[in-house]
Design a protein around this motif. Structure first.
Motif, PDB file in Angstrom:
ATOM      1  N   ILE A 104      -4.431 -16.686   0.133  1.00  0.00           N
ATOM      2  CA  ILE A 104      -4.832 -15.283   0.219  1.00  0.00           C
ATOM      3  C   ILE A 104      -3.714 -14.412  -0.355  1.00  0.00           C
ATOM      4  O   ILE A 104      -2.578 -14.438   0.109  1.00  0.00           O
ATOM      5  N   ASP A 105      -4.056 -13.641  -1.384  1.00  0.00           N
ATOM      6  CA  ASP A 105      -3.071 -12.794  -2.062  1.00  0.00           C
ATOM      7  C   ASP A 105      -2.838 -11.478  -1.342  1.00  0.00           C
ATOM      8  O   ASP A 105      -1.722 -10.941  -1.366  1.00  0.00           O
ATOM      9  N   VAL A 131      -0.219 -15.206   9.900  1.00  0.00           N
ATOM     10  CA  VAL A 131      -1.170 -16.231   9.464  1.00  0.00           C
ATOM     11  C   VAL A 131      -1.171 -16.340   7.945  1.00  0.00           C
ATOM     12  O   VAL A 131      -1.154 -17.430   7.381  1.00  0.00           O
ATOM     13  N   PHE A 132      -1.177 -15.184   7.259  1.00  0.00           N
ATOM     14  CA  PHE A 132      -1.279 -15.147   5.797  1.00  0.00           C
ATOM     15  C   PHE A 132       0.106 -14.839   5.222  1.00  0.00           C
ATOM     16  O   PHE A 132       0.409 -13.714   4.817  1.00  0.00           O
ATOM     17  N   GLU A 133       0.947 -15.860   5.166  1.00  0.00           N
ATOM     18  CA  GLU A 133       2.362 -15.666   4.868  1.00  0.00           C
ATOM     19  C   GLU A 133       2.612 -15.142   3.458  1.00  0.00           C
ATOM     20  O   GLU A 133       3.620 -14.476   3.215  1.00  0.00           O
ATOM     21  N   ASN A 134       1.724 -15.441   2.516  1.00  0.00           N
ATOM     22  CA  ASN A 134       1.942 -15.048   1.120  1.00  0.00           C
ATOM     23  C   ASN A 134       1.242 -13.751   0.750  1.00  0.00           C
ATOM     24  O   ASN A 134       1.290 -13.330  -0.409  1.00  0.00           O
ATOM     25  N   ALA A 135       0.598 -13.112   1.708  1.00  0.00           N
ATOM     26  CA  ALA A 135      -0.256 -11.958   1.408  1.00  0.00           C
ATOM     27  C   ALA A 135       0.450 -10.630   1.679  1.00  0.00           C
ATOM     28  O   ALA A 135       1.151 -10.481   2.683  1.00  0.00           O
ATOM     29  N   ALA A 136       0.214  -9.674   0.784  1.00  0.00           N
ATOM     30  CA  ALA A 136       0.496  -8.281   1.111  1.00  0.00           C
ATOM     31  C   ALA A 136      -0.623  -7.793   2.014  1.00  0.00           C
ATOM     32  O   ALA A 136      -1.775  -8.226   1.881  1.00  0.00           O
ATOM     33  N   ILE A 137      -0.306  -6.900   2.948  1.00  0.00           N
ATOM     34  CA  ILE A 137      -1.304  -6.395   3.886  1.00  0.00           C
ATOM     35  C   ILE A 137      -1.398  -4.879   3.715  1.00  0.00           C
ATOM     36  O   ILE A 137      -0.406  -4.173   3.900  1.00  0.00           O
ATOM     37  N   TYR A 138      -2.592  -4.410   3.350  1.00  0.00           N
ATOM     38  CA  TYR A 138      -2.802  -2.998   3.059  1.00  0.00           C
ATOM     39  C   TYR A 138      -3.544  -2.301   4.189  1.00  0.00           C
ATOM     40  O   TYR A 138      -4.528  -2.825   4.718  1.00  0.00           O
ATOM     41  N   THR A 139      -3.088  -1.115   4.547  1.00  0.00           N
ATOM     42  CA  THR A 139      -3.844  -0.210   5.412  1.00  0.00           C
ATOM     43  C   THR A 139      -3.308   1.191   5.175  1.00  0.00           C
ATOM     44  O   THR A 139      -2.306   1.379   4.486  1.00  0.00           O
ATOM     45  N   SER A 140      -3.962   2.188   5.736  1.00  0.00           N
ATOM     46  CA  SER A 140      -3.492   3.560   5.539  1.00  0.00           C
ATOM     47  C   SER A 140      -2.214   3.808   6.333  1.00  0.00           C
ATOM     48  O   SER A 140      -1.970   3.182   7.371  1.00  0.00           O
ATOM     49  N   ALA A 141      -1.406   4.738   5.844  1.00  0.00           N
ATOM     50  CA  ALA A 141      -0.160   5.084   6.534  1.00  0.00           C
ATOM     51  C   ALA A 141      -0.448   5.631   7.924  1.00  0.00           C
ATOM     52  O   ALA A 141       0.303   5.361   8.875  1.00  0.00           O
ATOM     53  N   VAL A 142      -1.530   6.382   8.069  1.00  0.00           N
ATOM     54  CA  VAL A 142      -1.900   6.940   9.370  1.00  0.00           C
ATOM     55  C   VAL A 142      -2.207   5.814  10.355  1.00  0.00           C
ATOM     56  O   VAL A 142      -1.761   5.824  11.508  1.00  0.00           O
ATOM     57  N   GLU A 143      -2.955   4.816   9.902  1.00  0.00           N
ATOM     58  CA  GLU A 143      -3.334   3.701  10.780  1.00  0.00           C
ATOM     59  C   GLU A 143      -2.102   2.885  11.178  1.00  0.00           C
ATOM     60  O   GLU A 143      -1.954   2.497  12.345  1.00  0.00           O
ATOM     61  N   TRP A 144      -1.227   2.632  10.238  1.00  0.00           N
ATOM     62  CA  TRP A 144      -0.030   1.837  10.518  1.00  0.00           C
ATOM     63  C   TRP A 144       0.874   2.564  11.510  1.00  0.00           C
ATOM     64  O   TRP A 144       1.462   1.945  12.397  1.00  0.00           O
ATOM     65  N   ASN A 145       0.954   3.872  11.389  1.00  0.00           N
ATOM     66  CA  ASN A 145       1.768   4.639  12.328  1.00  0.00           C
ATOM     67  C   ASN A 145       1.191   4.557  13.743  1.00  0.00           C
ATOM     68  O   ASN A 145       1.932   4.347  14.710  1.00  0.00           O
ATOM     69  N   GLU A 146      -0.138   4.699  13.862  1.00  0.00           N
ATOM     70  CA  GLU A 146      -0.719   4.653  15.198  1.00  0.00           C
ATOM     71  C   GLU A 146      -0.673   3.248  15.782  1.00  0.00           C
ATOM     72  O   GLU A 146      -0.534   3.073  16.996  1.00  0.00           O
ATOM     73  N   MET A 147      -0.794   2.243  14.918  1.00  0.00           N
ATOM     74  CA  MET A 147      -0.677   0.865  15.390  1.00  0.00           C
ATOM     75  C   MET A 147       0.642   0.666  16.140  1.00  0.00           C
ATOM     76  O   MET A 147       0.690   0.037  17.198  1.00  0.00           O
ATOM     77  N   ARG A 148       1.717   1.232  15.606  1.00  0.00           N
ATOM     78  CA  ARG A 148       3.038   1.040  16.198  1.00  0.00           C
ATOM     79  C   ARG A 148       3.359   2.061  17.287  1.00  0.00           C
ATOM     80  O   ARG A 148       4.267   1.826  18.097  1.00  0.00           O
ATOM     81  N   ASN A 149       2.591   3.162  17.312  1.00  0.00           N
ATOM     82  CA  ASN A 149       2.834   4.219  18.292  1.00  0.00           C
ATOM     83  C   ASN A 149       1.515   4.672  18.914  1.00  0.00           C
ATOM     84  O   ASN A 149       1.103   5.827  18.763  1.00  0.00           O
ATOM     85  N   ILE A 166       4.313  -8.942  11.112  1.00  0.00           N
ATOM     86  CA  ILE A 166       3.887  -8.701   9.723  1.00  0.00           C
ATOM     87  C   ILE A 166       4.524  -7.464   9.108  1.00  0.00           C
ATOM     88  O   ILE A 166       4.104  -7.022   8.037  1.00  0.00           O
ATOM     89  N   VAL A 167       5.534  -6.915   9.749  1.00  0.00           N
ATOM     90  CA  VAL A 167       6.146  -5.665   9.275  1.00  0.00           C
ATOM     91  C   VAL A 167       6.559  -5.761   7.815  1.00  0.00           C
ATOM     92  O   VAL A 167       6.333  -4.833   7.018  1.00  0.00           O
ATOM     93  N   ASP A 168       7.147  -6.881   7.415  1.00  0.00           N
ATOM     94  CA  ASP A 168       7.664  -7.011   6.052  1.00  0.00           C
ATOM     95  C   ASP A 168       6.561  -7.197   5.009  1.00  0.00           C
ATOM     96  O   ASP A 168       6.830  -7.106   3.804  1.00  0.00           O
ATOM     97  N   GLN A 169       5.324  -7.444   5.455  1.00  0.00           N
ATOM     98  CA  GLN A 169       4.215  -7.645   4.520  1.00  0.00           C
ATOM     99  C   GLN A 169       3.391  -6.378   4.281  1.00  0.00           C
ATOM    100  O   GLN A 169       2.548  -6.351   3.390  1.00  0.00           O
ATOM    101  N   MET A 170       3.651  -5.329   5.069  1.00  0.00           N
ATOM    102  CA  MET A 170       2.792  -4.145   5.047  1.00  0.00           C
ATOM    103  C   MET A 170       3.000  -3.293   3.802  1.00  0.00           C
ATOM    104  O   MET A 170       4.125  -3.061   3.360  1.00  0.00           O
TER     105      MET A 170
END
Length: 284
Positions: A104-105, A131-149, A166-170
């Motif tokens: 998975i890319d 799980v997907f060690e080789n993949a970049a993981i895309y989401t909106s900045a708003v969603e990523w912020n709320e995920m962590r806060n 997965i912080v380093d893949q985001m």
């Protein structure tokens, strides 16, 4: 596994799990007399909902739309309350078509609620790993912020074990991003503040993945929003916008949660003109 070809995009539905939720919650303020005509329910008023990621293959690359229910992530109480009868078997699904999780890319996360994001990580001893060690993981900045806060409401669905490994893949974006030519992720809000949809256009061919602002074919009505939506008025306006475009283009609408259809295509009047049915089986 069901498949759909849209232009140069090939879609394959994987097995990400199933749960049963209250129909009233899934259809919000819509009376049961109306929604029950559009989507089946059982004698406990529960409706069947898949959590099946879509493998999207374009230009020789493998993308995954959301990641399923995961495995061994929910407590017994959560399994019972969320009506989970089956967890993910993504690795087996991929193996059936000659792939592994390492192929998975990129993972395209429409949002990061647990039923979409639990498949991002796996239990490894006393901790969690990607799980997907080789993949970049895309989401909106708003969603990523709320995920962590998360706030007092959203902390019940944004879980630390699903994001810390997965912080380093985001990779995040603001309004929209083009993943490859013709494929865009677009921030809509509505279901969650950072919710996104995906749209693929190539000539006259088009599919729109509305994610949880239209989670099933039963939610086609532009005014029908989920009780789970954080911003239901936004959901209604965004659904209206993208349904109007999809009707005009006679686009395919693809589903992650629908237990009966993988995809449906409508004409300019909103009448169904084509479909990809899900092969169903009974749960014991």
């Amino acid at each position: 596994m069901e498949k759909l070809q849209v232009g140069r995009a090939s879609l394959t539905w994987l097995n990400g799990g199933v749960n049963f939720l209250d129909g009233g919650a899934m259809f919000g303020v819509v009376p049961k007399a109306l929604w029950s005509r559009k989507y089946p329910h059982n004698d406990k008023n529960l409706i069947e909902l898949r959590t099946d990621p879509i493998l999207l293959q374009i230009d020789g690359r493998n993308y995954l739309i959301d990641t399923g229910m995961g495995n061994d992530k929910l407590t017994d109480k959560q399994l019972r309350n969320f009506g989970v009868l089956e967890e993910s078997s993504i690795e087996q699904s991929l193996e059936g078509i000659g792939l592994t999780v390492n192929d998975i890319d990129a993972v395209l996360m429409t949002h990061l609620h647990f039923d979409h994001a639990c498949g991002l990580t796996k239990k490894t001893g006393d901790t969690y790993a990607p799980v997907f060690e080789n993949a970049a993981i895309y989401t909106s900045a708003v969603e990523w912020n709320e995920m962590r806060n998360p706030n007092i409401r959203s902390r019940n669905t944004y879980w630390e074990m699903n994001w810390q490994p997965i912080v380093d893949q985001m990779k995040t974006f603001e309004d929209e991003i083009e993943i490859v030519p013709g494929l865009r992720m677009i921030h809509t809000g509505g279901h969650s503040d950072g919710h996104c949809i995906l749209i693929f256009e190539e000539g006259d061919e088009c599919f729109i993945h509305m994610a949880d602002i239209m989670p099933t074919h039963g939610h086609q009505n532009k005014l029908w929003a989920l009780a789970y939506d954080d911003y239901p008025v936004t959901s209604v306006h965004e659904k209206e916008k993208w349904m109007n475009l999809g009707y005009e283009k006679q686009a395919w609408y693809t589903f992650y949660h629908d237990a009966y259809y993988r995809a449906v295509r409508f004409d300019q009047d909103g009448e169904k003109i084509d479909e990809v049915e899900r092969v169903r089986y009974e749960y014991k």
